[in-house]
Design a protein around this motif. Sequence first.
Motif, short mmCIF file in Angstrom:
data_model
loop_
_atom_site.label_atom_id
_atom_site.label_comp_id
_atom_site.label_asym_id
_atom_site.label_seq_id
_atom_site.Cartn_x
_atom_site.Cartn_y
_atom_site.Cartn_z
N ALA A 117 0.83 -1.20 0.00
CA ALA A 117 0.00 0.00 0.00
C ALA A 117 0.87 1.25 0.00
O ALA A 117 1.97 1.26 0.55
CB ALA A 117 -0.91 0.02 1.22
N LEU A 118 0.33 2.30 -0.59
CA LEU A 118 0.95 3.63 -0.53
C LEU A 118 -0.01 4.55 0.20
O LEU A 118 -1.19 4.66 -0.18
CB LEU A 118 1.23 4.17 -1.93
N VAL A 119 0.48 5.22 1.24
CA VAL A 119 -0.34 6.14 2.04
C VAL A 119 0.28 7.52 1.98
O VAL A 119 1.45 7.70 2.31
CB VAL A 119 -0.42 5.68 3.51
N THR A 120 -0.49 8.51 1.55
CA THR A 120 0.02 9.88 1.55
C THR A 120 -0.45 10.60 2.82
O THR A 120 -1.42 10.20 3.45
CB THR A 120 -0.46 10.66 0.31
N GLY A 162 -3.27 9.47 8.32
CA GLY A 162 -2.30 8.74 7.53
C GLY A 162 -1.45 7.81 8.36
O GLY A 162 -1.22 6.64 7.99
N ARG A 163 -0.99 8.28 9.49
CA ARG A 163 -0.17 7.46 10.39
C ARG A 163 -0.97 6.26 10.89
O ARG A 163 -0.48 5.11 10.86
CB ARG A 163 0.31 8.29 11.58
N GLU A 164 -2.17 6.51 11.38
CA GLU A 164 -2.98 5.42 11.92
C GLU A 164 -3.36 4.41 10.83
O GLU A 164 -3.45 3.21 11.09
CB GLU A 164 -4.24 5.97 12.58
N THR A 165 -3.56 4.89 9.62
CA THR A 165 -3.88 4.00 8.52
C THR A 165 -2.69 3.11 8.18
O THR A 165 -2.84 1.90 7.94
CB THR A 165 -4.31 4.80 7.28
N ALA A 166 -1.49 3.70 8.16
CA ALA A 166 -0.29 2.91 7.89
C ALA A 166 -0.11 1.81 8.94
O ALA A 166 0.20 0.66 8.60
CB ALA A 166 0.94 3.83 7.87
N ILE A 194 -11.11 6.17 11.60
CA ILE A 194 -11.12 6.24 10.14
C ILE A 194 -10.27 5.12 9.55
O ILE A 194 -10.65 4.49 8.56
CB ILE A 194 -10.62 7.62 9.66
N ALA A 195 -9.12 4.86 10.18
CA ALA A 195 -8.25 3.78 9.70
C ALA A 195 -8.96 2.44 9.78
O ALA A 195 -8.90 1.63 8.85
CB ALA A 195 -6.96 3.76 10.52
N GLU A 196 -9.64 2.20 10.89
CA GLU A 196 -10.36 0.94 11.08
C GLU A 196 -11.44 0.77 10.02
O GLU A 196 -11.66 -0.33 9.48
CB GLU A 196 -10.98 0.91 12.48
N TYR A 197 -12.12 1.86 9.70
CA TYR A 197 -13.17 1.82 8.68
C TYR A 197 -12.58 1.47 7.31
O TYR A 197 -13.15 0.67 6.55
CB TYR A 197 -13.88 3.17 8.63
N MET A 198 -11.43 2.06 6.99
CA MET A 198 -10.80 1.77 5.70
C MET A 198 -10.40 0.31 5.58
O MET A 198 -10.55 -0.32 4.53
CB MET A 198 -9.59 2.69 5.47
#
Length: 240
Positions: free
Chosen positions: A10-13, A20-24, A213-217
């Motif tokens: 994955a690429l996270v901007t 962004g941090r939590e998604t990574a 938001i990260a959990e939802y993604m």
Amino acid sequence: MAQSLTGKVALVTGAGRGIGRETALALAKEGVNVGLIARTEASLKEVAAEVETLGVQAAYAAVDVSSPEQVEKAVVNLTDKLGTFDILINNAGIMKKGSFLEMDPEDWKQTIDVNLMGVYHVTRNVLPQLIEKQGGDIINISSMSGLKGTAGSTAYSASKFGLLGMSEALMQEVRPHNIRVFAMTPSMVATELTGKGDSTEEEKQKFMQPEDIAEYMIAQLKLHPRIFIKTSAQWATNPF
């Protein structure tokens, strides 16, 4: 049955902080190798180190997404280190407020350049990889300001409305390649961008947190490939 994300790239901007941090980190916990893009190298280095403690690979590039040259070079370098991408999270964004006449034209332009053109530059460089694989996921983080304009947010709303339009059209273009495009429109999330980065414990119970938001993604990405959610809105239950 939910699909596994293990082994994907994955690429996270906007990966240095907040959503962004939590998604990574959330992706890493699912076994995803993660490429990180943001403007500040120090924060990227910290996030990359955290990601690697979870047993996956991480690589980062400190770039301004509004620069097509920087983005192109970063995607090439990150691909060399991690392999081709399966997932793109377009999260990088800025928020500048001010009335239409008072806001400096350069601030207005910068908002569009980062929030809309930045998504274009990154997607344009990653999308060919997804098309070649005949599959993948793109998540574009818009905002409630992309659904409803408010006084003092003409530039931000313009960028986020534009992002929704771009996402809708791109979704139609890439569906034949088994590529899913999600657009998200969260309301207030407690981040530095919204001025709620240092929330009190009481506020944390009211405002959505980046990890929400990260959990939802992650939940969206794990849906069976035959289905996707085109657009979705996320609201705090009771932020008052």
